[in-house]
Scaffold this motif. Sequence first.
Motif, PDB file in Angstrom:
ATOM      1  N   ALA A   1       8.798  -3.907  -5.330  1.00 33.33           N
ATOM      2  CA  ALA A   1       9.600  -5.116  -5.531  1.00 33.33           C
ATOM      3  C   ALA A   1      10.380  -5.499  -4.279  1.00 33.33           C
ATOM      4  O   ALA A   1      10.582  -6.686  -4.008  1.00 33.33           O
ATOM      5  CB  ALA A   1      10.540  -4.926  -6.710  1.00 33.33           C
ATOM      6  N   ALA A   2      10.808  -4.514  -3.499  1.00 35.49           N
ATOM      7  CA  ALA A   2      11.560  -4.794  -2.274  1.00 35.49           C
ATOM      8  C   ALA A   2      10.734  -5.549  -1.247  1.00 35.49           C
ATOM      9  O   ALA A   2      11.289  -6.185  -0.349  1.00 35.49           O
ATOM     10  CB  ALA A   2      12.092  -3.491  -1.672  1.00 35.49           C
TER      11      ALA A   2
ATOM     12  N   VAL B   1       0.846  -1.200   0.000  1.00 38.80           N
ATOM     13  CA  VAL B   1       0.000   0.000   0.000  1.00 38.80           C
ATOM     14  C   VAL B   1       0.879   1.247   0.000  1.00 38.80           C
ATOM     15  O   VAL B   1       0.635   2.199  -0.745  1.00 38.80           O
ATOM     16  CB  VAL B   1      -0.973  -0.014   1.197  1.00 38.80           C
ATOM     17  N   ALA B   2       1.928   1.253   0.829  1.00 41.94           N
ATOM     18  CA  ALA B   2       2.823   2.414   0.908  1.00 41.94           C
ATOM     19  C   ALA B   2       3.594   2.610  -0.393  1.00 41.94           C
ATOM     20  O   ALA B   2       3.726   3.740  -0.878  1.00 41.94           O
ATOM     21  CB  ALA B   2       3.789   2.254   2.077  1.00 41.94           C
ATOM     22  N   ALA B   3       4.105   1.525  -0.964  1.00 36.03           N
ATOM     23  CA  ALA B   3       4.837   1.628  -2.241  1.00 36.03           C
ATOM     24  C   ALA B   3       3.915   2.139  -3.337  1.00 36.03           C
ATOM     25  O   ALA B   3       4.304   2.976  -4.163  1.00 36.03           O
ATOM     26  CB  ALA B   3       5.424   0.272  -2.617  1.00 36.03           C
ATOM     27  N   TRP B   4       2.686   1.636  -3.364  1.00 34.63           N
ATOM     28  CA  TRP B   4       1.719   2.045  -4.384  1.00 34.63           C
ATOM     29  C   TRP B   4       1.372   3.522  -4.238  1.00 34.63           C
ATOM     30  O   TRP B   4       1.263   4.247  -5.223  1.00 34.63           O
ATOM     31  CB  TRP B   4       0.468   1.186  -4.291  1.00 34.63           C
ATOM     32  N   ALA B   5       1.206   3.987  -3.015  1.00 37.56           N
ATOM     33  CA  ALA B   5       0.868   5.395  -2.776  1.00 37.56           C
ATOM     34  C   ALA B   5       1.938   6.324  -3.348  1.00 37.56           C
ATOM     35  O   ALA B   5       1.636   7.439  -3.768  1.00 37.56           O
ATOM     36  CB  ALA B   5       0.683   5.649  -1.286  1.00 37.56           C
ATOM     37  N   LYS B   6       3.184   5.839  -3.389  1.00 37.76           N
ATOM     38  CA  LYS B   6       4.291   6.621  -3.949  1.00 37.76           C
ATOM     39  C   LYS B   6       4.526   6.290  -5.424  1.00 37.76           C
ATOM     40  O   LYS B   6       5.425   6.859  -6.030  1.00 37.76           O
ATOM     41  CB  LYS B   6       5.574   6.331  -3.173  1.00 37.76           C
ATOM     42  N   ASN B   7       3.747   5.335  -5.965  1.00 37.22           N
ATOM     43  CA  ASN B   7       3.979   4.829  -7.326  1.00 37.22           C
ATOM     44  C   ASN B   7       5.447   4.444  -7.486  1.00 37.22           C
ATOM     45  O   ASN B   7       6.118   4.823  -8.454  1.00 37.22           O
ATOM     46  CB  ASN B   7       3.550   5.846  -8.382  1.00 37.22           C
ATOM     47  N   ASP B   8       5.950   3.657  -6.546  1.00 31.88           N
ATOM     48  CA  ASP B   8       7.367   3.300  -6.458  1.00 31.88           C
ATOM     49  C   ASP B   8       7.567   1.808  -6.742  1.00 31.88           C
ATOM     50  O   ASP B   8       7.374   0.966  -5.867  1.00 31.88           O
ATOM     51  CB  ASP B   8       7.879   3.664  -5.065  1.00 31.88           C
TER      52      ASP B   8
ATOM     53  N   PHE C   1      -1.605   2.622 -13.956  1.00 29.09           N
ATOM     54  CA  PHE C   1      -1.737   2.792 -12.500  1.00 29.09           C
ATOM     55  C   PHE C   1      -1.274   4.169 -12.027  1.00 29.09           C
ATOM     56  O   PHE C   1      -1.236   4.434 -10.822  1.00 29.09           O
ATOM     57  CB  PHE C   1      -0.961   1.718 -11.742  1.00 29.09           C
ATOM     58  N   LYS C   2      -0.917   5.055 -12.943  1.00 30.69           N
ATOM     59  CA  LYS C   2      -0.420   6.372 -12.560  1.00 30.69           C
ATOM     60  C   LYS C   2      -1.479   7.105 -11.724  1.00 30.69           C
ATOM     61  O   LYS C   2      -2.636   7.218 -12.116  1.00 30.69           O
ATOM     62  CB  LYS C   2      -0.086   7.204 -13.796  1.00 30.69           C
ATOM     63  N   GLY C   3      -1.051   7.568 -10.547  1.00 30.17           N
ATOM     64  CA  GLY C   3      -1.938   8.329  -9.681  1.00 30.17           C
ATOM     65  C   GLY C   3      -2.956   7.512  -8.913  1.00 30.17           C
ATOM     66  O   GLY C   3      -3.794   8.069  -8.213  1.00 30.17           O
ATOM     67  N   THR C   4      -2.891   6.183  -9.015  1.00 32.52           N
ATOM     68  CA  THR C   4      -3.848   5.336  -8.300  1.00 32.52           C
ATOM     69  C   THR C   4      -3.299   4.962  -6.927  1.00 32.52           C
ATOM     70  O   THR C   4      -2.123   5.124  -6.640  1.00 32.52           O
ATOM     71  CB  THR C   4      -4.168   4.054  -9.094  1.00 32.52           C
ATOM     72  N   ARG C   5      -4.196   4.432  -6.104  1.00 27.34           N
ATOM     73  CA  ARG C   5      -3.852   3.882  -4.797  1.00 27.34           C
ATOM     74  C   ARG C   5      -4.488   2.510  -4.715  1.00 27.34           C
ATOM     75  O   ARG C   5      -5.333   2.167  -5.535  1.00 27.34           O
ATOM     76  CB  ARG C   5      -4.424   4.755  -3.672  1.00 27.34           C
ATOM     77  N   VAL C   6      -4.093   1.738  -3.722  1.00 25.87           N
ATOM     78  CA  VAL C   6      -4.760   0.456  -3.470  1.00 25.87           C
ATOM     79  C   VAL C   6      -5.257   0.415  -2.044  1.00 25.87           C
ATOM     80  O   VAL C   6      -4.739   1.094  -1.162  1.00 25.87           O
ATOM     81  CB  VAL C   6      -3.860  -0.776  -3.739  1.00 25.87           C
ATOM     82  N   HIS C   7      -6.279  -0.387  -1.860  1.00 26.66           N
ATOM     83  CA  HIS C   7      -6.851  -0.593  -0.534  1.00 26.66           C
ATOM     84  C   HIS C   7      -7.191  -2.074  -0.420  1.00 26.66           C
ATOM     85  O   HIS C   7      -7.631  -2.699  -1.389  1.00 26.66           O
ATOM     86  CB  HIS C   7      -8.129   0.227  -0.352  1.00 26.66           C
TER      87      HIS C   7
END
Length: 130
Positions: free
Chosen positions: A29-30, A17-24, A63-69
């Motif tokens: 992968a880590a 969730v945190a990686a996705w929020a940063k689009n990282d 997925f640019k600008g998206t988040r996950v929940h």
Amino acid sequence: MTTAPSRGAEQAPGKIVAAWAKNDGDAFAAACTEDASLILPGVYLKSRAEIRDFMTAAYTGPFKGTRVHGDPLSLRYLSDDVAVIVTQGGVLHPGDEKVTPEREIRATWVLTRKDEGWLIAAYQNTPTAA
């Protein structure tokens, strides 16, 4: 949610969730083992490197600008170093306050405890919409 006593595995989805929020893609992968598998509709990835490349590209595209929940539905420890979590959630597009029915998924996370903490060994999701 069905749970066993906390041993830390329940924190693993939060890394995604945190990686996705940063689009990282690197952070995503880590959170995975070197030989992790990631299965999404139409996608089968077989290593941390493949996952990083896919997510990095996805964060600049669909997925640019998206988040996950995701909400945990169950957590089971198969051993001291292996756990399975089932979650329900999905991708939130800009402006979404909750996951829309057409983007809702259930996911299975197979986690393993390594020196660097709990990592994803395998992840698979399935849309809940019929």
